[in-house]
Design an enzyme around this catalytic site. Structure first.
Site, mmCIF file in Angstrom:
data_model
loop_
_atom_site.group_PDB
_atom_site.id
_atom_site.type_symbol
_atom_site.label_atom_id
_atom_site.label_comp_id
_atom_site.label_asym_id
_atom_site.label_seq_id
_atom_site.Cartn_x
_atom_site.Cartn_y
_atom_site.Cartn_z
ATOM 1 N N HIS A 149 31.786 132.200 69.573
ATOM 2 C CA HIS A 149 30.476 132.776 69.247
ATOM 3 C C HIS A 149 29.427 132.539 70.340
ATOM 4 O O HIS A 149 28.740 133.458 70.761
ATOM 5 C CB HIS A 149 29.952 132.223 67.919
ATOM 6 C CG HIS A 149 30.973 132.276 66.812
ATOM 7 N ND1 HIS A 149 31.825 133.330 66.644
ATOM 8 C CD2 HIS A 149 31.269 131.392 65.819
ATOM 9 C CE1 HIS A 149 32.607 133.099 65.594
ATOM 10 N NE2 HIS A 149 32.291 131.925 65.077
ATOM 11 N N ASP A 203 35.637 138.328 66.488
ATOM 12 C CA ASP A 203 34.603 137.319 66.622
ATOM 13 C C ASP A 203 33.488 137.859 65.736
ATOM 14 O O ASP A 203 32.778 138.790 66.132
ATOM 15 C CB ASP A 203 34.120 137.159 68.059
ATOM 16 C CG ASP A 203 33.108 136.023 68.173
ATOM 17 O OD1 ASP A 203 32.189 135.980 67.325
ATOM 18 O OD2 ASP A 203 33.229 135.189 69.068
ATOM 19 N N HIS A 204 33.369 137.326 64.547
ATOM 20 C CA HIS A 204 32.491 137.998 63.578
ATOM 21 C C HIS A 204 31.022 138.021 64.025
ATOM 22 O O HIS A 204 30.243 138.828 63.541
ATOM 23 C CB HIS A 204 32.660 137.422 62.166
ATOM 24 C CG HIS A 204 32.001 136.100 61.963
ATOM 25 N ND1 HIS A 204 32.523 134.925 62.435
ATOM 26 C CD2 HIS A 204 30.857 135.752 61.324
ATOM 27 C CE1 HIS A 204 31.736 133.930 62.110
ATOM 28 N NE2 HIS A 204 30.709 134.396 61.417
#
Ligand code: BG6
Length: 483
Positions: free
Chosen positions: A240, A177-178
């Site tokens: 996110h 999950d950047h």
């Protein structure tokens, strides 16, 4: 950094993500010494590229990183290309031979990072072949990095997880999950658990409401095919936004360690209040952008159905029903083609129980954590105006993080790669986090699919539909960020 030895095998090596994020991030790690002599990268995909062509693609991809030509050429010489059909067993044998050869050549010691950056429907078969064709080594580690989307609901995510889990233990699965690799997102725990001031106030006795906005100015761009089947809820909220919610509402972990942080994040996500269809209708708004300001509407975009019901915007009110947060509304919103690119969190504290300065009004204390475009923490306070008399005014305490006087944060993927190389999964999502997030999101998605709740509209360049403002107005609140 300490030099790490690893062979990367990137499935989806010709893709957009690889070019935009992965290669530049690996290059930065190379320049910082995390990667040096003892590494190699095998890119795989269907198309028949040569090593030379692949290396050129890689050097072009890192060009923007104001690379020294020599450095770039040296770096790119560690890249190899293998045309690969993920369903063809023979191809895995060729891949194994190449991997073993490079392992010897660069004295890597059997450490392998398998990066799955392609359609999730292939993850199972790739994992199976990696094991059966012995591309998984017996010496060194074997880690799988999995790109999003991780399923499209709880059922498909479970299937996907089982397919990988059959061959790789949870400790070796790194789900990206950047947002968790972003500097300011990582700052949330520092602020919360490094400052007694905030720790003491971080609960439903002092926090009035929380607002999370992830707004984008871009439209769906080249990913219309995927986006049309996903929508904003799956694309941004399930991952996110809910990860940010978990970081903001989790209880204090026993230590700053992967295991302890995860445990608390999982509890927070497990405590998300699940909505009935009627509650979904009351608390979640979906909308689609329409043509304005010279930009096309969503339904006019290429590859998008002219009667598409996919949402490009979501706003919602949710609750984490744990000891510290039950009763605190958490308002979230995200969308494409909004007025600006901005990722921001606002934490609004309750006002003083009595105001001794009345009739002068007291402003609310609001802690803003701006994630992007600029990283900034901003606390609104009330102070006295300089001079005779006693007049209050609003002011703020500011923190603008820099290093050597400049605000240049490492790219999220660069930090996450370094973590994965070090075997640290703190900033990756554990399966149980994914599972609880999907369960929450599924309730919303199902209600939308089974009832004809309104699909609102908003013009390109606005901050979303009026309904998203009404959602807060109903509770006597308003969005602090107005675009
Ligand atoms: C991705 C979504 O996960 O995040 C994209 O799939 C979105 O649709 C992107 O554009 C936003 O990331 P960032 O880092 O630009 O805020």
């Amino acid at each position: 950094g300490t030099e790490q030895r690893a062979l990367f095998i990137i499935f989806g090596g010709t893709g957009d993500l690889a070019k935009r994020k992965l290669y530049p991030s690996l290059f930065n790690l190379y320049r910082k010494g995390f990667l040096n002599e003892n590494f190699a990268v095998i890119g795989t995909a269907r198309r028949p590229w040569t090593d030379e062509y692949f290396q050129k693609v890689v050097t072009d991809a890192i060009n923007s990183e104001d690379a020294l030509a020599e450095d770039a050429t040296q770096f790119a010489s560690h890249f190899y290309y293998q045309s690969h059909n993920v369903n063809d067993t023979e191809h895995y044998i060729t891949l194994r031979n190449l991997a073993d050869k490079l392992d010897r050549k660069y004295e890597i010691g059997g450490n392998r990072m398998f990066y799955l950056a392609m359609s999730p429907r292939f993850f199972g078969t790739i994992a199976e072949h990696l094991k059966s064709q012995k591309i998984v080594t017996t010496e060194g580690y074997n880690r799988v990095i999995v790109e999003k989307p991780f399923g499209r609901d709880f059922a498909s995510a479970t299937e996907l997880n089982d397919a990988i889990g059959r061959y790789f233990p949870e400790k070796d699965v790194f789900r990206i999950d950047h947002y968790l690799g972003k500097e300011m997102v990582q700052n949330i725990l520092a602020v919360r658990f490094g400052n007694n001031l905030f720790r003491a106030l971080w609960n439903n006795r002092y926090i009035d409401n929380i607002q999370i906005t992830l707004s984008e100015a871009l439209g769906v761009e080249e990913r219309a095919g995927y986006y049309e089947t996903a929508g904003a809820l799956r694309d941004m909220v399930q991952n996110h936004i809910l990860q940010i919610v978990a970081l903001l509402t989790m209880n204090m972990p026993a230590s700053y360690s992967e295991e302890d942080i995860r445990r608390e994040k999982i509890y927070a996500l497990k405590s998300l209040k699940k909505y009935t269809p009627a509650q979904v209708q009351a608390n979640f708004i979906r909308a689609q952008y329409t043509a304005a300001n010279g930009q096309r509407g969503y339904r006019e975009e290429e590859k998008i159905a002219s009667d598409s019901a996919t949402e490009t915007f979501v706003a919602g009110k949710l609750f984490v029903d744990n000891e510290n947060f039950s009763g605190v509304p958490i308002y979230v919103r995200t969308g494409k083609r909004l007025s600006q690119k901005r990722s921001r969190i606002d934490i609004a504290f309750k006002t003083m129980p009595t105001n001794i300065f009345a009739p002068q009004p007291l402003g609310q204390n609001v802690l803003t954590i701006n994630i992007e475009p600029e990283g900034k923490i901003f606390l609104q306070i009330n102070v006295k105006q300089v001079g005779q008399g006693f007049t209050l005014k609003k002011s703020h305490l500011d923190f603008f993080p820099t290093s050597n006087g400049k605000q240049v944060f490492p790219e999220a993927y660069e930090k996450l790669f370094a973590d994965a190389l070090a075997g640290d999964a703190t900033n990756f999502t554990h399966w149980e986090e994914v599972a609880y997030s999907w369960k929450f999101v599924d309730a919303i998605r199902t209600a939308w699919d089974q009832h004809d709740y309104a699909l609102e509209e908003y013009p390109c360049g606005s901050m979303g539909p009026v309904a998203a403002d009404k959602l807060l107005a109903r509770d006597g609140h308003k969005w602090f960020y107005t675009g």
